[in-house]
Design a protein around this motif. Sequence first.
Motif, mmCIF file in Angstrom:
data_model
loop_
_atom_site.group_PDB
_atom_site.id
_atom_site.type_symbol
_atom_site.label_atom_id
_atom_site.label_comp_id
_atom_site.label_asym_id
_atom_site.label_seq_id
_atom_site.Cartn_x
_atom_site.Cartn_y
_atom_site.Cartn_z
ATOM 1 N N ALA A 81 -0.394 36.854 21.488
ATOM 2 C CA ALA A 81 0.029 38.264 21.400
ATOM 3 C C ALA A 81 -0.854 38.962 20.370
ATOM 4 N N LYS A 82 -0.206 39.509 19.369
ATOM 5 C CA LYS A 82 -0.763 40.204 18.203
ATOM 6 C C LYS A 82 -2.269 40.504 18.200
ATOM 7 N N GLY A 83 -3.081 39.494 17.846
ATOM 8 C CA GLY A 83 -4.505 39.743 17.616
ATOM 9 C C GLY A 83 -5.312 39.970 18.880
ATOM 10 N N SER A 124 2.040 25.612 22.776
ATOM 11 C CA SER A 124 1.407 25.998 21.520
ATOM 12 C C SER A 124 1.655 27.496 21.342
ATOM 13 N N ASP A 125 2.572 27.826 20.424
ATOM 14 C CA ASP A 125 2.892 29.243 20.222
ATOM 15 C C ASP A 125 1.865 29.819 19.245
ATOM 16 N N GLU A 126 0.883 30.506 19.829
ATOM 17 C CA GLU A 126 -0.266 30.983 19.052
ATOM 18 C C GLU A 126 -0.232 32.491 18.873
ATOM 19 N N VAL A 127 0.976 33.021 18.815
ATOM 20 C CA VAL A 127 1.136 34.470 18.655
ATOM 21 C C VAL A 127 0.395 34.939 17.393
ATOM 22 N N ILE A 128 0.388 34.105 16.355
ATOM 23 C CA ILE A 128 -0.373 34.447 15.146
ATOM 24 C C ILE A 128 -1.738 33.747 15.125
ATOM 25 N N CYS A 129 -1.773 32.487 15.564
ATOM 26 C CA CYS A 129 -2.939 31.642 15.263
ATOM 27 C C CYS A 129 -4.150 31.823 16.180
ATOM 28 N N ALA A 186 11.092 27.741 11.931
ATOM 29 C CA ALA A 186 10.021 28.387 12.707
ATOM 30 C C ALA A 186 10.535 29.666 13.368
ATOM 31 N N TYR A 187 9.676 30.667 13.399
ATOM 32 C CA TYR A 187 10.023 31.939 14.050
ATOM 33 C C TYR A 187 9.295 32.024 15.383
ATOM 34 N N HIS A 188 10.053 32.253 16.452
ATOM 35 C CA HIS A 188 9.426 32.381 17.772
ATOM 36 C C HIS A 188 9.831 33.671 18.472
ATOM 37 N N GLY A 189 10.478 34.603 17.756
ATOM 38 C CA GLY A 189 10.781 35.889 18.373
ATOM 39 C C GLY A 189 12.254 36.218 18.367
ATOM 40 N N THR A 190 12.574 37.376 18.945
ATOM 41 C CA THR A 190 13.921 37.938 18.771
ATOM 42 C C THR A 190 14.729 38.142 20.058
ATOM 43 N N LEU A 235 5.668 24.625 19.385
ATOM 44 C CA LEU A 235 5.114 24.425 18.040
ATOM 45 C C LEU A 235 4.009 25.440 17.790
ATOM 46 N N GLU A 236 3.960 25.980 16.585
ATOM 47 C CA GLU A 236 2.796 26.790 16.192
ATOM 48 C C GLU A 236 1.732 25.852 15.627
ATOM 49 N N PRO A 237 0.455 26.170 15.806
ATOM 50 C CA PRO A 237 -0.598 25.333 15.199
ATOM 51 C C PRO A 237 -0.410 25.238 13.686
ATOM 52 N N THR A 252 4.363 42.098 27.163
ATOM 53 C CA THR A 252 3.975 43.137 26.195
ATOM 54 C C THR A 252 4.009 42.638 24.761
ATOM 55 N N GLY A 253 4.826 41.628 24.453
ATOM 56 C CA GLY A 253 4.921 41.134 23.077
ATOM 57 C C GLY A 253 5.122 39.632 23.048
ATOM 58 N N GLY A 254 5.084 39.086 21.841
ATOM 59 C CA GLY A 254 5.169 37.642 21.672
ATOM 60 C C GLY A 254 6.519 37.059 22.063
ATOM 61 N N SER A 255 7.602 37.783 21.752
ATOM 62 C CA SER A 255 8.926 37.267 22.129
ATOM 63 C C SER A 255 9.014 37.113 23.645
ATOM 64 N N GLU A 256 8.487 38.100 24.347
ATOM 65 C CA GLU A 256 8.497 38.023 25.818
ATOM 66 C C GLU A 256 7.640 36.862 26.314
ATOM 67 N N ALA A 257 6.562 36.570 25.595
ATOM 68 C CA ALA A 257 5.705 35.452 26.006
ATOM 69 C C ALA A 257 6.461 34.128 25.843
ATOM 70 N N VAL A 258 7.181 33.992 24.722
ATOM 71 C CA VAL A 258 7.963 32.774 24.476
ATOM 72 C C VAL A 258 9.102 32.675 25.496
ATOM 73 N N GLU A 259 9.759 33.801 25.707
ATOM 74 C CA GLU A 259 10.850 33.867 26.690
ATOM 75 C C GLU A 259 10.332 33.427 28.076
HETATM 76 C C1 LIG Z 1 4.841 32.365 16.401
HETATM 77 C C2 LIG Z 1 5.485 33.631 16.886
HETATM 78 N N1 LIG Z 1 6.055 33.651 18.101
HETATM 79 C C3 LIG Z 1 6.629 34.762 18.593
HETATM 80 C C4 LIG Z 1 6.656 35.933 17.860
HETATM 81 C C5 LIG Z 1 7.293 37.158 18.415
HETATM 82 O O1 LIG Z 1 6.324 38.129 18.702
HETATM 83 P P1 LIG Z 1 6.703 39.669 18.889
HETATM 84 O O2 LIG Z 1 7.108 40.189 17.552
HETATM 85 O O3 LIG Z 1 5.426 40.278 19.398
HETATM 86 O O4 LIG Z 1 7.805 39.739 19.890
HETATM 87 C C6 LIG Z 1 6.065 35.955 16.593
HETATM 88 C C7 LIG Z 1 6.079 37.181 15.788
HETATM 89 O O5 LIG Z 1 5.720 37.216 14.636
HETATM 90 C C8 LIG Z 1 5.472 34.779 16.088
HETATM 91 O O6 LIG Z 1 4.905 34.748 14.874
#
Ligand SMILES: Cc1ncc(COP(=O)(O)O)c(C=O)c1O
Length: 464
Positions: A293-295, A264-269, A157-161, A231-233, A123-130
């Motif tokens: 995720a996001k877009g 490649s963490d492309e949650v934003i890119c 780098a931010y990859h979620g919570t 890594l994010e792009p 459902t969200g980016g953190s779950e995708a990274v997890e």
């Molecule tokens: C690169 C990256 N990974 C993971 C996340 C986490 O995504 P979410 O807030 O949908 O859990 C974000 C959120 O900004 C992000 O920028």
Amino acid sequence: MTTTPQDVSSSGASSLSERARRHLWMHFTRMSSYADHEVPIITRGEGAYVWDDRGKRYLDGLSGLFVTLVGHGRSELANAAGKQASELAYYPLWSYAHVPAIDLAERLANMAPGDINRVFFTTGGSEAVETAWKMARQYFRLTGEPGRYKVISRDIAYHGTTMGALSVTGLAAIKGPYEPLVPGSIRVPNTNFYRADEHGDDLTRFGQYAADEIERAILREGPDSVAAVFLEPVQNSGGCFPPPPGYFQRVREICDRYGVLLVSDEVICAFGRLGEWFGAQRYDYQPDIITVAKGMTSGYSPLAAMMASDRLIEPFLQGTNSLMHGFTFAGHPVSCAVAMANLDIIESEDLLGHVRRNEGAFRATLEKLCDLPIVGEVRGDGYFYGIELVKDKATKETFDDDESERLLRGFLSGALFDAGLICRCDDRGDPIVQLAPPLICGQEQFDEMEQILRTVLTEAWKRI
Ligand SMILES: Cc1ncc(COP(=O)(O)O)c(C=O)c1O
């Protein structure tokens, strides 16, 4: 109690703010900062703009939160959601499939580089990274390398919570209160060339150094213990650090040499932020896993995914093996239908081409701000830029914590908002202002951003 438009106009905006203060727990928000301030309440959006409950218009320079790629108020996406909800509102992907998820998984696989053909929705980016980290660990157990569990990611780098994603995150300040975290997460330098004076002006050499730091980390930890590199792009946190030329190619070589997966963490890119479907295509590298995720839905409904290569799903297709992991709402039919409609818009309006054609103009417009004494650098790619703020342009001296607090929270965030621009003022690294507008934006919005930033940054400099 619900609020009708009549309530808003008759009882006044403050009652909404009051109720938000009383019952909402806002994310990453110092709730005390609203003790003597109204909570900003956004009530509607159209195109690149949103309006608050008092009818004031703002340019959404952050696409909500790097989300609303096709802009606000798109009835095509609302209609796609309504249609799907009437037909099949919900069914899980736990041993069943449904048509919107099949359609979207196939479409994503066709868009993704190389043999990334398998889509695990979340459902969200953190779950995708997890999910990526858990899947990588199980993959290595299934393939006879059970010692591989660690992950490498970059400073700031931010990859979620969620606990796993937070462990991958490189921001000490948001991790401290939740320790102990998941063991085995290692930091390496990011690609902040502005602050890499020891590398002079040789960007390529700096990129090789930054990539080689990943190799050094793998060797230090023991290659047999490392599962993946995240890594994010373009690294978001710290203010849009693009990869130096050759960086990702070198990282790919290193990952191959030591059998480590490249995520490649492309949650934003992804989905056009950088003018291509995926950042990996923009910088020409082949990941093993992509998180998105996001877009993907432009935010009209929540959806995210971990996408994996054919090699990675292989052991999970055998015998009694399975990835013992899932989320009730992941791959929600309504969200998948919205994602399909969102991708249709990105394609039919050629938003990838639009970003590629206009990113130079966007950058050039923002670079006009470099004549201000407070602007150290404008950096980024596509529709994704960071403006680093400095105390002294010549020496690149940055602000100390107190100054940064007064500058960003005490003045800039509020002043930019009051001036009608939503963007991000951030000091998780050095102080920056970030812009990531909807992909439909053009010169009119670039100029509006530049003009508001010019006025507010000029005022900020006088207050230092
Ligand atoms: C690169 C990256 N990974 C993971 C996340 C986490 O995504 P979410 O807030 O949908 O859990 C974000 C959120 O900004 C992000 O920028």
